[in-house]
Design an enzyme around this catalytic site. Structure first.
Site, PDB file in Angstrom:
ATOM      1  N   CYS A 290      21.998  -3.157 -39.418  1.00 18.36           N
ATOM      2  CA  CYS A 290      21.569  -2.852 -38.060  1.00 18.36           C
ATOM      3  C   CYS A 290      20.036  -2.869 -37.952  1.00 18.36           C
ATOM      4  O   CYS A 290      19.454  -3.942 -38.020  1.00 18.36           O
ATOM      5  CB  CYS A 290      22.197  -1.543 -37.587  1.00 18.36           C
ATOM      6  SG  CYS A 290      22.178  -1.405 -35.795  1.00 18.36           S
TER       7      CYS A 290
ATOM      8  N   HIS B 293      27.525  -1.221 -39.071  1.00 16.88           N
ATOM      9  CA  HIS B 293      27.280  -0.134 -40.026  1.00 16.88           C
ATOM     10  C   HIS B 293      28.444   0.047 -41.009  1.00 16.88           C
ATOM     11  O   HIS B 293      29.284   0.934 -40.794  1.00 16.88           O
ATOM     12  CB  HIS B 293      27.102   1.182 -39.269  1.00 16.88           C
ATOM     13  CG  HIS B 293      25.809   1.307 -38.551  1.00 16.88           C
ATOM     14  ND1 HIS B 293      24.723   1.993 -39.057  1.00 16.88           N
ATOM     15  CD2 HIS B 293      25.423   0.836 -37.341  1.00 16.88           C
ATOM     16  CE1 HIS B 293      23.731   1.935 -38.194  1.00 16.88           C
ATOM     17  NE2 HIS B 293      24.130   1.246 -37.142  1.00 16.88           N
TER      18      HIS B 293
ATOM     19  N   GLU C 212      28.478   1.496 -43.759  1.00 13.05           N
ATOM     20  CA  GLU C 212      28.394   2.814 -44.418  1.00 13.05           C
ATOM     21  C   GLU C 212      29.098   3.896 -43.608  1.00 13.05           C
ATOM     22  O   GLU C 212      29.318   4.998 -44.109  1.00 13.05           O
ATOM     23  CB  GLU C 212      26.922   3.185 -44.679  1.00 13.05           C
ATOM     24  CG  GLU C 212      26.137   3.703 -43.489  1.00 13.05           C
ATOM     25  CD  GLU C 212      25.735   2.638 -42.470  1.00 13.05           C
ATOM     26  OE1 GLU C 212      26.132   1.465 -42.628  1.00 13.05           O
ATOM     27  OE2 GLU C 212      25.020   2.983 -41.511  1.00 13.05           O
TER      28      GLU C 212
END
Ligand code: GLN
Length: 216
Positions: A87, A179, A181
């Site tokens: 991002c 994202h 994560e």
């Protein structure tokens, strides 16, 4: 015969200036890497790869620019340090940002558009087709995300959504507009870590035992 060295557990730095660095640290350790939070340029000499997390690219650019950390990251990338940006991390790594802002770190031959999905779709989740990591789409979480609006010849497109490039790789630079994560799916982190294992092996084979990045 020379003894074979057991593959070392790669140590990944996470740029910990601002943004979602704690979530990346967790995902990386769940995926089997050692993790080091990087706040200063001299820590770059201690890692096999670096994650540049999401957050706010203008803030990351200001804070990291003043301290000299971003310039040190760029030198490390030029010297072969593998990096993975998500991002705002993708924005930092882009050679060009729509509207002509100068690159914050650069190295990835793409032009990105910040906040590309606009207000209506500021944050959303969508399955991203990424054939290189397997047949199941990746659960993409997009938060005021950029997209890649143009990619140079050396750039491999890894993932697309609605005809827009949202995951790409060029040499040792990997980047996603979303994202990973923030999901339980570790496939992209694993791809990055596996790449470090092979990069590490070729470095270990270097007869001079050179390090590929110097602390500053
Ligand atoms: N919109 C942010 C920027 O331009 C990126 C958002 C994110 O990293 N989640 O930097």
């Amino acid at each position: 015969m020379s003894p074979r060295r057991a593959p070392r557990r790669p140590r990944v730095g996470v740029l910990a200036v601002q943004g979602a660095f704690a979530e990346h640290a967790q995902a990386l350790s769940r995926a089997g890497a050692g993790v080091l939070e990087v706040r200063r340029a001299d820590a770059l000499g201690d890692v096999d790869g670096l994650v540049i997390p999401g957050g706010e690219s203008t803030t990351l650019g200001l804070v990291g620019g003043e301290s000299g950390l971003l310039a040190a990251v760029r030198s490390a990338i030029d010297a072969g340090l593998p990096v993975f940006g998500t991002c705002a991390g993708l924005i930092m790594l882009a050679d060009e940002v729509h509207g002509g802002a100068p690159p914050l770190i650069g190295g990835l031959g793409v032009r990105v558009r910040r906040n590309a999905y606009g207000r209506q779709r500021a944050s959303f989740e969508a399955p991203v087709s990424m054939p290189s990591i397997g047949p199941d789409p990746f659960p993409g979480i997009f938060i005021r995300a950029p997209w890649v609006e143009a990619a140079g010849p050396g750039v491999e497109v890894l993932g697309e959504l609605g005809g827009r490039i949202v995951a790409a790789r060029q040499g040792a630079i990997l980047a996603t507009a979303f994202h990973p994560e923030l999901t339980a799916d570790l496939r992209i982190h694993r791809v990055f870590i596996d790449g470090l294992r092979s990069a590490g092996r070729s470095r270990e084979a270097d007869a001079e035992g050179r390090t590929y990045v110097r602390s500053q």
